[in-house]
Motif scaffolding. Structure first.
Motif, PDB file in Angstrom:
ATOM      1  N   UNK A 254     -12.246  56.686  14.325  1.00 41.87           N
ATOM      2  CA  UNK A 254     -13.493  55.991  14.592  1.00 41.87           C
ATOM      3  C   UNK A 254     -13.398  55.124  15.838  1.00 41.87           C
ATOM      4  N   UNK A 255     -14.457  54.344  16.070  1.00 43.44           N
ATOM      5  CA  UNK A 255     -14.508  53.543  17.292  1.00 43.44           C
ATOM      6  C   UNK A 255     -15.314  52.269  17.060  1.00 43.44           C
ATOM      7  N   UNK A 256     -15.115  51.320  17.963  1.00 41.54           N
ATOM      8  CA  UNK A 256     -15.861  50.070  17.945  1.00 41.54           C
ATOM      9  C   UNK A 256     -16.298  49.702  19.347  1.00 41.54           C
ATOM     10  N   UNK A 257     -17.481  49.104  19.443  1.00 38.94           N
ATOM     11  CA  UNK A 257     -18.035  48.682  20.729  1.00 38.94           C
ATOM     12  C   UNK A 257     -18.531  47.248  20.611  1.00 38.94           C
ATOM     13  N   UNK A 258     -18.339  46.480  21.646  1.00 38.93           N
ATOM     14  CA  UNK A 258     -18.820  45.098  21.654  1.00 38.93           C
ATOM     15  C   UNK A 258     -19.346  44.718  23.021  1.00 38.93           C
ATOM     16  N   UNK A 259     -20.432  43.946  23.046  1.00 41.53           N
ATOM     17  CA  UNK A 259     -21.020  43.512  24.314  1.00 41.53           C
ATOM     18  C   UNK A 259     -21.584  42.113  24.148  1.00 41.53           C
ATOM     19  N   UNK A 260     -21.269  41.238  25.086  1.00 36.08           N
ATOM     20  CA  UNK A 260     -21.821  39.881  25.112  1.00 36.08           C
ATOM     21  C   UNK A 260     -22.347  39.606  26.517  1.00 36.08           C
ATOM     22  N   UNK A 261     -23.591  39.181  26.593  1.00 35.44           N
ATOM     23  CA  UNK A 261     -24.225  38.893  27.874  1.00 35.44           C
ATOM     24  C   UNK A 261     -24.838  37.501  27.798  1.00 35.44           C
ATOM     25  N   UNK A 262     -24.559  36.688  28.804  1.00 35.25           N
ATOM     26  CA  UNK A 262     -25.100  35.332  28.847  1.00 35.25           C
ATOM     27  C   UNK A 262     -25.660  34.994  30.221  1.00 35.25           C
ATOM     28  N   UNK A 263     -26.804  34.350  30.221  1.00 35.40           N
ATOM     29  CA  UNK A 263     -27.412  33.859  31.458  1.00 35.40           C
ATOM     30  C   UNK A 263     -27.345  32.337  31.419  1.00 35.40           C
TER      31      UNK A 263
END
Length: 638
Positions: free
Chosen positions: A459-468
């Motif tokens: 399996x797999x995992x994805x993560x994303x964090x975006x901040x302004x």
């Protein structure tokens, strides 16, 4: 050729003839052994059987060894199987075993051995049982010797999987039917054994019960065995029963906490088709919420209608407060001490609050976060704060962070959006000294698609964090911060005896703070890497940017990649819970993408699938710093 719905015994005319011949030979043998004692005995056959059964109730370890059982065959695995499972083994430690009982055991041993071989798919064995008197001093007065020629193993000639109405003609169940047929484990040409036949039927039934049909059962199963041709035709028919849908949630054991909030944590999709995965996910959410010491969910199929079946939640509430003391050590930060305090209903908001004091050689931190009960859509308010003194490369930084927003965890996906205030003061007499503060709006998304939450193998995992964000001191300027990460397990090769395979673990991590070159952002928002979970072969967060005074400091850009080959370990021919790994890690941090220097670590290690989660121990060589480091880690997280 015969038909049967069970695999208890398979009899053909040929095998029956062998059995009768064996019985006659054994009868002559026993008559020769005991002479007229059989005819002149005072006990009836029924009484002798009763006596033998009473003797079987006595512990097999009592008394001296009266006889042993030796099985000889060209196939050692078959010999070991018979030696282990023959019923006559239960009576080897009865020195006062009467001769008539011993002879009866001999006759039954032949039938028992043929049944055991039939269970392995051998319907035409050649068996010879003899009794061997041993010389004095050997320790065993006599031995039952079984000579076995198993013959040709029966294989599956054809298989058929069918479904009773109304599922058979239900178009909504077509995908489920095809999935069961596609995953049927006993294929044409496979050896036909009792274990595989039962496992195939049970696996199909479990697949049916997981979704929409929890009361499904096996309506009929047949195994048509042609012992002369060593072929078997198998068929099974499943009766799915009525299709079920989720109804209301009935809570038992809830007194301290808000019942509607608990239902919102469970988030059973009322009106949706029954799914075992949905039920287990809801149970896991309740167990992990901190409000309960135990949680068990079940579908009431006896007292509720299938189209609106009640979900019964049996819960045992946790106390309002809990304190946990922790002492540990890590190869990254050395000794560690922590104190965690939890209050499940803190006044005045009644939110669940988790506070922590954590101390180690590189980081001293006190933090607290309060979270409300989720609403019907699963969103929950949270707010928290953190005061931290930490090593940031070669300098010390005191930081304060305040956050507030909403979070949601549904299925494999976690989401958060929040406001964050940061202020950091760097101390150290270099050009890096000074303070900076900012406020930032963030969105955080994590998707986990692993086959196991605690110890995945694929399996797999994805993560994303975006901040302004916007800096507040020492000047006011906008900036953008993003952090992306991914992990995938790729299994390959054949499975070993316990179903494990080799696999590749591929990991990537990218981070960036985009702003004008003169903008100073808080140190806690910059990137450092290196250590147990990033680039092995280097110290914890020892890879970063360099200031003009050559001080190591956090950088605006980070890139980390890793490829690891993991394979299961077999010792003395036996599969184990241990594994071996070889890996290459690489990482770079800099304030300018054009000046990034790649640091590489290579190494090897061992893995152990422990009862509490995976454990790993690695020895890695940092190529650029020419150093060897040991890295230890326990558990899995993404």
């Amino acid at each position: 050729m015969i038909e049967t719905s069970l695999f208890d015994r398979y009899l053909t005319r040929k095998s029956l003839a062998y059995r009768r011949t064996g019985y006659a030979a054994l009868l002559l043998l026993t008559l020769g052994l005991q002479g007229c004692g059989v005819l002149g005995g005072t006990k009836t056959q029924s009484e002798e059987q009763d006596a033998a059964q009473e003797a079987g109730a006595v512990a097999a370890t009592e008394g001296d060894v009266a006889f042993d059982v030796q099985v000889h065959s060209d196939d050692r695995s078959i010999a070991s199987h018979l030696e282990q499972h023959l019923d006559v083994q239960r009576y080897t430690r009865f020195p006062d075993l009467q001769e008539s009982e011993f002879n009866r055991l001999l006759i039954e041993a032949d039938a028992n051995a043929r049944d055991l071989l039939a269970a392995l798919g051998y319907f035409n064995p050649e068996l010879t049982l003899t009794v061997q008197n041993n010389p004095e001093g050997k320790g065993v007065p006599r031995s039952i010797v079984v000579q076995v020629q198993p013959g040709v193993q029966t294989v599956v000639q054809s298989h058929q999987v069918t479904f009773a109405e109304p599922m058979a003609s239900n178009p909504e169940a077509q995908a489920q039917r095809r999935r069961i047929e596609r995953r049927w484990s006993l294929q044409d040409g496979d050896p036909f054994t009792e274990t595989d036949w039962s496992a195939a039927k049970s696996a199909g039934l479990r697949e049916l019960q997981k979704y929409r049909y929890p009361t499904a059962q096996i309506a009929n199963s047949q195994a048509r065995v042609d012992a002369d041709a060593n072929k078997a035709d198998v068929s099974v028919e499943y009766d799915a029963g009525p299709a079920y849908r989720f109804g209301e949630v009935k809570l038992t054991g809830v007194e301290r906490y808000d019942a509607q909030g608990i239902r919102n944590i469970a988030r059973i999709p009322t009106g949706a088709d029954y799914s075992e995965e949905e039920l287990l996910d809801a149970q896991q959410r309740l167990a992990a919420s901190g409000y309960f010491d135990s949680a068990f969910l079940m579908l009431d199929t006896e007292n509720s209608a299938p189209d609106h079946a009640t979900v019964v939640a049996q819960l045992r509430e946790a106390k309002y407060q809990k304190v946990v003391f922790g002492v540990g050590v890590s190869t990254d930060a050395g000794p560690r001490l922590s104190i965690d305090h939890t209050h499940n209903k803190l006044w005045p908001l009644g939110w669940r609050t988790v506070s922590q004091l954590a101390l180690d050689s590189k980081n001293q931190k006190i933090s607290s976060q309060a979270t409300a009960m989720p609403n019907e859509k699963g969103w929950a308010w949270f707010m928290g704060g953190k005061l931290e003194r930490a090593d940031v490369g070669d300098v010390k930084a005191n930081s304060v962070s305040l956050v507030g927003g909403r979070s949601k965890s549904v299925g494999h996906i976690d989401r958060r959006y929040f406001l964050q205030y940061d202020i950091s003061r760097v101390m150290g007499g270099s050009e890096l000294s000074g303070s900076a503060s900012s406020i930032m709006a963030n969105y955080d998304w994590t998707g986990r698609y692993f086959d196991s939450k605690s110890n995945p193998s694929s399996g797999y995992g994805l993560g994303a964090e975006v901040g302004v964000g916007y800096t507040l001191t020492p000047q006011q300027d906008p900036f953008l911060r993003t952090h992306l990460r991914a992990l995938q397990f790729i299994p390959f090769g054949a499975r070993n005896e316990v179903g494990r395979r080799s696999r590749l673990a591929v990991r990537g991590d990218l981070g960036a703070v985009v702003a004008d070159s003169g903008v100073k952002v808080p140190a806690s928002l910059l990137f450092l890497t290196g250590g147990d979970t990033t680039v092995r072969g280097y110290g914890f967060e020892s890879i970063g940017s360099r200031a003009q005074g050559d001080d190591l400091y956090g950088g605006r850009y980070m890139a980390v990649g890793s490829v690891e080959w993991q394979r299961p370990v077999t010792l003395f021919g036996n599969a184990t819970d241990w594994g071996h790994a070889m890996f290459v890690d690489a990482g770079a941090v800099s304030d300018e993408t054009s000046q990034m220097r790649v640091y590489t670590g290579v190494g090897t290690g061992i893995r152990w699938n422990s009862p509490v989660g995976p454990m790993q121990a690695d020895v890695a060589y940092g190529v650029q710093k020419q150093q060897v480091r040991v890295h230890l880690r326990m558990g899995f997280s993404f």
